[in-house]
Design a protein around this motif. Structure first.
Motif, PDB file in Angstrom:
ATOM      1  N   ALA A   1       0.810  -1.214   0.000  1.00  6.35           N
ATOM      2  CA  ALA A   1       0.000   0.000   0.000  1.00  6.35           C
ATOM      3  C   ALA A   1       0.847   1.270   0.000  1.00  6.35           C
ATOM      4  N   TYR A   2       2.102   1.163   0.449  1.00  4.11           N
ATOM      5  CA  TYR A   2       2.921   2.377   0.532  1.00  4.11           C
ATOM      6  C   TYR A   2       3.573   2.735  -0.817  1.00  4.11           C
ATOM      7  N   PHE A   3       3.450   1.899  -1.828  1.00  6.79           N
ATOM      8  CA  PHE A   3       3.996   2.242  -3.133  1.00  6.79           C
ATOM      9  C   PHE A   3       3.225   3.438  -3.700  1.00  6.79           C
ATOM     10  N   PRO A   4       3.912   4.438  -4.246  1.00  9.01           N
ATOM     11  CA  PRO A   4       3.215   5.640  -4.730  1.00  9.01           C
ATOM     12  C   PRO A   4       2.443   5.376  -6.016  1.00  9.01           C
ATOM     13  N   VAL A   5       1.291   5.999  -6.140  1.00  4.15           N
ATOM     14  CA  VAL A   5       0.494   5.992  -7.370  1.00  4.15           C
ATOM     15  C   VAL A   5       0.134   7.429  -7.696  1.00  4.15           C
ATOM     16  N   VAL A   6      -0.309   7.672  -8.902  1.00  2.00           N
ATOM     17  CA  VAL A   6      -0.773   9.004  -9.296  1.00  2.00           C
ATOM     18  C   VAL A   6      -2.096   9.285  -8.583  1.00  2.00           C
ATOM     19  N   ASN A   7      -2.229  10.477  -8.047  1.00  2.00           N
ATOM     20  CA  ASN A   7      -3.471  10.860  -7.372  1.00  2.00           C
ATOM     21  C   ASN A   7      -4.622  10.844  -8.379  1.00  2.00           C
ATOM     22  N   GLY A   8      -5.521   9.858  -8.224  1.00  2.00           N
ATOM     23  CA  GLY A   8      -6.574   9.664  -9.210  1.00  2.00           C
ATOM     24  C   GLY A   8      -7.551  10.811  -9.289  1.00  2.00           C
ATOM     25  N   THR A   9      -7.947  11.362  -8.158  1.00  2.00           N
ATOM     26  CA  THR A   9      -8.907  12.466  -8.148  1.00  2.00           C
ATOM     27  C   THR A   9      -8.344  13.674  -8.887  1.00  2.00           C
ATOM     28  N   ARG A  10      -7.093  14.013  -8.596  1.00  2.00           N
ATOM     29  CA  ARG A  10      -6.467  15.159  -9.239  1.00  2.00           C
ATOM     30  C   ARG A  10      -6.211  14.885 -10.727  1.00  2.00           C
ATOM     31  N   PHE A  11      -5.842  13.660 -11.054  1.00  2.00           N
ATOM     32  CA  PHE A  11      -5.621  13.265 -12.445  1.00  2.00           C
ATOM     33  C   PHE A  11      -6.880  13.498 -13.284  1.00  2.00           C
ATOM     34  N   LEU A  12      -8.013  13.042 -12.785  1.00  2.00           N
ATOM     35  CA  LEU A  12      -9.270  13.224 -13.502  1.00  2.00           C
ATOM     36  C   LEU A  12      -9.674  14.689 -13.555  1.00  2.00           C
ATOM     37  N   GLN A  13      -9.399  15.415 -12.484  1.00  2.00           N
ATOM     38  CA  GLN A  13      -9.728  16.837 -12.463  1.00  2.00           C
ATOM     39  C   GLN A  13      -8.926  17.603 -13.526  1.00  2.00           C
ATOM     40  N   LEU A  14      -7.638  17.295 -13.651  1.00  2.00           N
ATOM     41  CA  LEU A  14      -6.805  17.965 -14.650  1.00  2.00           C
ATOM     42  C   LEU A  14      -7.294  17.678 -16.066  1.00  2.00           C
ATOM     43  N   ILE A  15      -7.748  16.458 -16.298  1.00  2.00           N
ATOM     44  CA  ILE A  15      -8.274  16.110 -17.617  1.00  2.00           C
ATOM     45  C   ILE A  15      -9.522  16.933 -17.927  1.00  2.00           C
ATOM     46  N   GLN A  16     -10.440  17.020 -16.962  1.00  2.00           N
ATOM     47  CA  GLN A  16     -11.672  17.790 -17.192  1.00  2.00           C
ATOM     48  C   GLN A  16     -11.362  19.256 -17.437  1.00  2.00           C
ATOM     49  N   GLU A  17     -10.352  19.778 -16.767  1.00  2.00           N
ATOM     50  CA  GLU A  17     -10.019  21.199 -16.889  1.00  2.00           C
ATOM     51  C   GLU A  17      -9.169  21.494 -18.123  1.00  2.00           C
ATOM     52  N   GLY A  18      -8.238  20.596 -18.442  1.00  2.00           N
ATOM     53  CA  GLY A  18      -7.252  20.898 -19.476  1.00  2.00           C
ATOM     54  C   GLY A  18      -7.595  20.413 -20.867  1.00  2.00           C
ATOM     55  N   PHE A  19      -8.075  19.192 -20.978  1.00  2.00           N
ATOM     56  CA  PHE A  19      -8.364  18.631 -22.294  1.00  2.00           C
ATOM     57  C   PHE A  19      -9.282  17.423 -22.119  1.00  2.00           C
ATOM     58  N   PRO A  20     -10.581  17.672 -21.980  1.00  2.00           N
ATOM     59  CA  PRO A  20     -11.509  16.583 -21.666  1.00  2.00           C
ATOM     60  C   PRO A  20     -11.843  15.660 -22.831  1.00  2.00           C
ATOM     61  N   ASP A  21     -11.509  16.064 -24.052  1.00  2.00           N
ATOM     62  CA  ASP A  21     -11.898  15.268 -25.215  1.00  2.00           C
ATOM     63  C   ASP A  21     -10.884  14.150 -25.467  1.00  2.00           C
TER      64      ASP A  21
END
Length: 613
Positions: A216-236
């Motif tokens: 569980a301590y292995f790092p992953v990309v923050n999923g909530t922020r990842f999806l938020q950036l997509i919606q804001e930056g380039f949702p298509d």
């Protein structure tokens, strides 16, 4: 695929012979007229012009056709970056139909050498890794570059990579190992798209959750922020959220579990884009009951099977293909396994590896066909069209399995025991015969028979449940149970401890522990029927078996019934319905109630209503 040849080649080099007419002076009165108005000189000039146009067509048309089939993007029709990858590949002519097995992939097309090799190949989709220049070092800069960790520098920026790739017609998948590169990369893509320069599907991938065999301590990309950036930056785009996965046999081989897929669904359920979930090809079969649940939650969802250093088993790939729609699973698999898989999938008459916990309509009336030719072409079948046959003894079973054409339907087996063989699962009532019919024999006879048969086991007592599940598990391990299996128990009324009956919790726990790959069926004698809370989150499909004469007649009462068994399949026994000849008022009332139930059940997702007459 390479860019097309120079379209201007030789288009301005037609021969001049015969263009200038011979100049002869003739008496005016002898001048000939052609086509009613043209003199000889005019006619010769017109003929020369026509010849020139014909020569231009001969040279230019092949050049255009060659350019359009060689991978150039110059003549690509408009296509949205958030569109379906298979639809795009069909449109470009790279594949003949929307089938994920036909798409091909190139990994780590990052530096210029790798990228150019990928562009010169016949693969259809390029996967590349994006990070920031000098990421994690004092020299980090906000410039997206093409490199896979631990590399932090590259001779190729994302901007340069797009310049080259967008001159081809290949699809794009960008993989992000950290959040820092996402926003500037999306800004680049958005700018390119505004100028109409992308014109193909774009997938954005990141490992956003902890998956199998990873601490569980292995790092992953923050999923909530990842999806938020997509919606804001380039949702298509198509979103590709995955799990960080480990695989190191023989110790670390655990598959995807229910919490993993539920966490993913909770994260992704409200995004508007198409979503493809990358899953490890060596782990997907053991976790299919969970992965298939996730796939079923939306028609926007698909899977992308990927492999690490170890090649997957072709049999496992066939299992996934046999239990999913061809357009909803991509196979990012290396050679020679990919070719072997394609060849096996096209083998005529091979046995379909149906998942025992799958739906009946999908088994008897699959909505799609494949190269193997083992799927029914009858796409009009529905839940009420499934036929059910009781199995009282060996003779009746053998007769049923020997039907001409193979036969099809669900075999209903009441599992009991006899005093002579206590604890041994037998077909109820056959223990008094000269040759009792054991459940183990039923499984063997069905396996060796032709036809399309499923099993509905109605286990008559908690003491027989474990033995029945162990027999199923053994047959499945020997790859002899590729058919739907339903297991029913009459559940003790809530709050009681009826002798010989199991509680819903004990029933579900035994199935999870011994053989989870079934549909759970509740035969609750209580009124009104209700799905126990412990089964609402079950990993299996759940069905509730009802008697037709107990169905409520009023609309509000039916709505209440459906609310109490929401999310479950329904099995109604006793109503003739569907135009069958009834014997009296009771039959008519039951048929009317069934018809009303069907009407209210329409549009209820993947839940089904079945009828046993």
């Amino acid at each position: 695929m390479e860019d097309g040849p120079d379209k201007q080649k030789r288009v301005e080099e037609p021969g001049d012979e015969g263009i200038h007419p011979e100049r002869r002076v003739e008496p005016r009165e002898e001048r000939r007229v052609y086509l009613g108005c043209l003199g000889r000189e005019a006619l010769q000039m017109l003929s020369a012009a026509a010849g020139l146009l014909l020569l231009l067509a001969v040279v230019a048309v092949p050049a255009v056709l060659l350019a359009s089939t060689s991978g150039s993007s110059d003549l690509l029709p408009s296509f949205p970056t958030g569109g379906d990858m298979l639809d795009y590949l069909v449109q470009t002519g790279d594949i003949s139909q929307a089938d994920g097995i036909l798409a091909t992939w190139y990994h780590r097309a990052n530096n210029k050498s790798q990228m150019n090799q990928a562009l010169a190949s016949e693969v259809m989709v390029l996967e590349a890794d994006v990070t920031l220049g000098g990421f994690g070092t004092p020299g980090q800069e906000p410039l997206p570059i093409m490199a896979h960790p631990p590399d932090t520098h590259s001779d190729n920026t994302l901007d340069q990579w797009l310049d080259a790739v967008l001159r081809s017609r290949k699809g794009i998948k960008l993989d992000f190992k950290s959040l820092a590169a996402v926003a500037p990369s999306l800004a680049l893509l958005s700018g390119r798209n505004r100028s109409g320069g992308v014109n193909r599907p774009v997938w954005i991938n990141a490992d956003v959750l902890t998956g199998p065999n990873v601490p569980a301590y292995f790092p992953v990309v923050n999923g909530t922020r990842f999806l938020q950036l997509i919606q804001e930056g380039f949702p298509d785009v198509t979103v590709s959220p995955g799990w960080k996965v480990g695989y190191a046999p023989p110790l670390f081989t655990e598959s995807y579990d229910r919490p993993m897929v539920e966490n993913m669904y909770d994260l992704i359920r409200d995004v508007p884009q198409k979503v493809t979930f990358p899953v490890h090809a060596l782990l997907v079969r053991d976790g299919w009951q969970h992965i298939s649940w996730l796939l079923s939650k939306s028609p926007r969802f698909s899977l992308t099977l990927w492999q690490g250093g170890k090649h997957p088993n072709v049999t496992d790939l066939l299992f996934v293909r046999d239990n999913s729609h061809p357009a909803r699973v991509y196979y990012d698999i290396y050679e020679p396994t990919l070719s072997a898989f394609k060849q096996a999938a096209r083998t005529p008459g091979r046995q379909r590896q149906f998942y025992p916990g799958g739906g009946l309509v999908e088994y008897f009336y699959p909505p799609h066909g494949t190269e193997a030719g083992f799927l029914s072409s009858d796409a009009d079948g529905g839940s009420l069209d499934v036929r059910w046959f009781a199995v009282p003894d060996r003779a009746s079973l053998v007769a049923r399995l020997s039907e001409g054409g193979g036969g099809r339907g669900m075999l209903v087996v009441r599992v009991g025991s006899s005093p002579d063989q206590p604890g041994v699962p037998l077909v109820e009532g056959s223990g008094n015969a000269t040759e009792p019919l054991a459940l183990e024999d039923v499984l063997g006879l069905v396996q060796s028979a032709r036809g399309t048969w499923g099993l509905y086991l109605q286990v008559q007592g908690a003491d027989l449940l474990e033995g029945s599940l162990r027999l199923l598990s053994s047959a499945y391990a020997r790859e002899q149970l590729y058919r739907p299996v339903w297991v029913a128990m009459e559940i003790s009324p809530r709050g009681s401890n009826t002798q010989g009956l199991a509680s819903a919790q004990d029933f579900a726990s035994a199935v999870d522990r011994l053989f989870p790959h079934v549909t759970l069926v509740l035969r609750d004698g209580g009124a009104p029927p209700r799905t126990p809370p412990c089964l609402r989150g079950a990993a299996q499909r759940v069905a509730v078996h009802l008697r037709a004469e107990l169905l409520p007649g009023g609309g509000e009462e039916l709505d209440g019934l459906l609310a109490r068994v929401d999310g479950c399949d329904l099995v109604v026994e006793g109503a003739k319905g569907r135009g069958s000849a009834g014997g009296g008022d009771d039959d008519d009332e039951a048929a009317s109630a069934l018809k009303a139930l069907v009407a209210r059940r329409e549009g209820s997702g993947d839940t089904r209503l079945y009828q046993i007459i």
